[in-house]
Design a protein around this motif. Structure first.
Motif: not given
Length: 610
Positions: A270-282
């Protein structure tokens, strides 16, 4: 019965040749109207000569005056007429401004492009107040505490280099969600790209494993059990699968089989995840995925050689390959030949419906032509002296298609012109490695622009936001389409003003996109932080960066208006196919499977957008 003017028999052959040659020289003129006018002038001179010559011979003084007038008339006929200059620019030319062949309008159009560019946007005044931030929070569990040693996840990516990059990034996050050990991802070696490179031949695999060791346990290959290597169970995750989706649909299979390979792993998270999972993406995308030393070495040489040619340069990602254009269903003005050639290519994809080129273009789904993207850049203030690095594959139409762009920007370079064949030899047979070289130059450029909204454009845009908001120009295609089609009815100043107005909100400035809008790889809002101390030190209302000739009070209005007209990313990326309206999918080898629909993931790979 024809009538001959008097005394034609007395004209010498040389004299007749001079007069008639002066009229014949006009055949090289491009405009038929001007050619006809000059021919008529020459004929009038000739008739006048023929009727008056016998009288002039009787008066020597008049003969001398006539000779002078004849010389003047012949010179004016032979010499080229002065160019027709747009009235509003004539004063600048009188003051010494230079003009090239594109500076002048035609007799019927006021549109022309000046040589100079005016103000150039090489950096953003606001970028110093923002920085990339992707460290995990204190509540984010580390790999040693959460990894289940009896779960192994493999992912098989698909598409070109940048599409595979998104798959690798999302695969790490999927492994974290499933508490599984991740095996180094497999790259796509069978689709259109036909690149046999494995992960370690493009990315630094040891760095990848070590950098993410606190987040996810990663191994290079499956372990052996009882002397045999474990065999994975193959399946697929649904498109845009959320964390709950992974826990309900994938985890039960993983618990049962212990080793699972998720195939065609593109846009499966999904394009929308929790902030921590998005930061892992980064952390994965911007830090862990580092190219091999050999790729970095040549990539940096290309950047250095561009810097030797010019202090600043633009990198242009130009997607205009025949396959990509055929798949888009758009029409680019090439007449019956284009329709026949691209139509033949398009028929490879049996499941594609008949296209409506005008509708596709009105909705902003067609890439800009090389000429259009060149005009956009010139209108944004970049003059003909600016150096361009062009990252592209085979351009449909070849040099003829590129000619208008080269006329606007004569200083065009590519990896093939900057590096020798010997330097490129280790990479030239591998499309992903060659794409990696372009990636490095585009990332390091002062300004990055594109004619499309594909994977590379999005990945580079997000990366440039994360590392300092370097200017990144995304064409507002939907608005620019109308402007390009009517440009010949406008002066250059009118055209330039419209382009700059339409492009507000599409220049890579901080806060152009609202958090959560667009794909996360293009707008990593969860990983962008504001330096409030530095911003406060400049005063309560720091001056926003604007395009030349744009008043500050109009900026917010233009951003809202342009956002409203844009194809809505939030809707398009969350549809049942997980694809944006401007994205173009791809079938392996161009072969369709009969009896399946788009919803059945026939067109699951975003090949043409890479």
């Amino acid at each position: 019965m024809s009538w001959d003017p008097p005394f034609t028999h007395s004209l010498s052959p040389a004299f007749q040749k001079l007069v008639f040659n002066s009229t014949l020289s006009f055949s090289t003129m491009k405009k038929k109207k001007r050619e006809t006018k000059r021919r008529n002038n020459a004929a009038a001179v000739l008739r006048w000569i023929l009727f008056t010559r016998h009288y002039l011979l009787q008066f020597p003084l008049l003969s001398a005056i006539f000779a002078f007038l004849l010389f003047f008339a012949a010179f004016s006929v032979i010499s080229p007429l002065p160019p027709i200059i747009n009235q509003h620019r004539s004063s600048q030319l009188k003051n010494g401004a230079k003009a090239d062949e594109s500076t002048f309008s035609t007799e019927t159009s006021p549109f022309r492009v000046p040589r100079s560019g005016g103000r150039r946007l090489w950096n953003s005044m606001q970028s110093k107040f923002y920085y990339g931030c992707s460290n995990a929070s204190d509540s984010f569990q580390t790999a040693d505490l959460k990894t289940n040693r009896n779960r192994y996840l493999l992912i098989a990516t698909s598409g070109g280099l940048n599409q595979q990059r998104t798959g690798i990034t999302d695969g790490v996050v999927a492994a974290y969600i499933l508490n599984a050990t991740l095996v180094v991802p497999k790259l796509d070696q069978k689709s259109f790209w036909n690149d046999s490179s494995d992960f370690a031949e493009i990315f630094d695999v040891d760095w990848f494993i070590s950098f993410l060791s606190k987040d996810v346990t990663i191994i290079k290959q499956l372990p052996a059990k009882g002397g045999k290597v474990l065999t994975p169970y193959r399946t697929r995750a649904p498109r845009k699968c959320t964390p709950i989706c992974y826990l309900t649909k994938v985890l039960p299979v993983l618990n049962k089989k212990h080793v699972v390979q998720l195939g065609k792993f593109d846009y499966r998270l999904s394009n929308r995840l929790s902030p921590d999972l998005q930061k892992l993406r980064c952390r994965v995308n911007y830090h862990a995925l580092k190219f091999t030393d050999s790729i970095l070495e040549i990539g940096k040489k290309l950047v250095q050689r561009m810097r030797m040619k010019s202090e600043h340069f633009i990198a242009l990602h130009l997607r205009f390959e025949p396959d990509m254009l055929a798949f888009s269903g758009c029409y680019f003005g090439g007449g019956g030949k284009e329709r026949m050639e691209l139509g033949k290519i398009r028929r490879r994809w049996k499941s594609l419906h008949a296209s409506n080129p005008d509708k596709e273009r009105r909705q902003g789904k067609c890439p800009l032509t090389p000429e259009e993207v060149g005009l956009m850049l010139r209108a944004l203030g970049f003059g003909s002296d600016v150096h361009l690095y062009v990252a592209s594959g085979e351009v449909y139409g070849g040099e003829a298609t590129l000619a208008p762009l080269k006329a606007l920007f004569p200083n065009i370079h590519s990896k093939e012109t900057l590096a020798s064949k010997r330097e490129l030899a280790p990479f030239s047979s591998y499309s992903s490695r060659m794409a990696a070289l372009d990636f490095i130059v585009c990332d390091e450029s002062d300004v990055f622009s594109t004619n499309n909204n594909g994977n590379m454009a999005k990945i580079i845009a997000g990366r440039r936001r994360y590392f300092g908001h370097k200017p990144t120009i995304r064409p507002n295609v939907k608005k620019l389409y109308k402007l390009f089609t009517s440009r010949h009815n406008k002066t250059w100043e009118e055209f330039m003003s419209k382009v700059r107005s339409h492009q507000i909100g599409f220049m890579g400035e901080p806060n152009e996109l609202k958090p959560g809008r667009g794909e996360f790889h293009e707008n990593p809002s969860s990983c962008l932080c504001e330096d409030s101390v530095a911003k406060a030190a400049t005063g309560p209302n720091p001056t926003p960066q604007t395009l030349p000739h744009e008043g500050h009070k109009n900026v917010k209005e233009n951003i809202k208006r342009n956002e409203a007209s844009e194809v809505t990313d939030e809707h398009s990326i969350e549809n049942e196919h997980g694809q944006g309206a401007t994205d173009m999918d791809y079938l392996d080898k161009g072969n369709a499977v009969h009896g399946k629909s788009l919803a059945g993931e026939m067109l699951s790979e975003e090949f043409f957008s890479d």
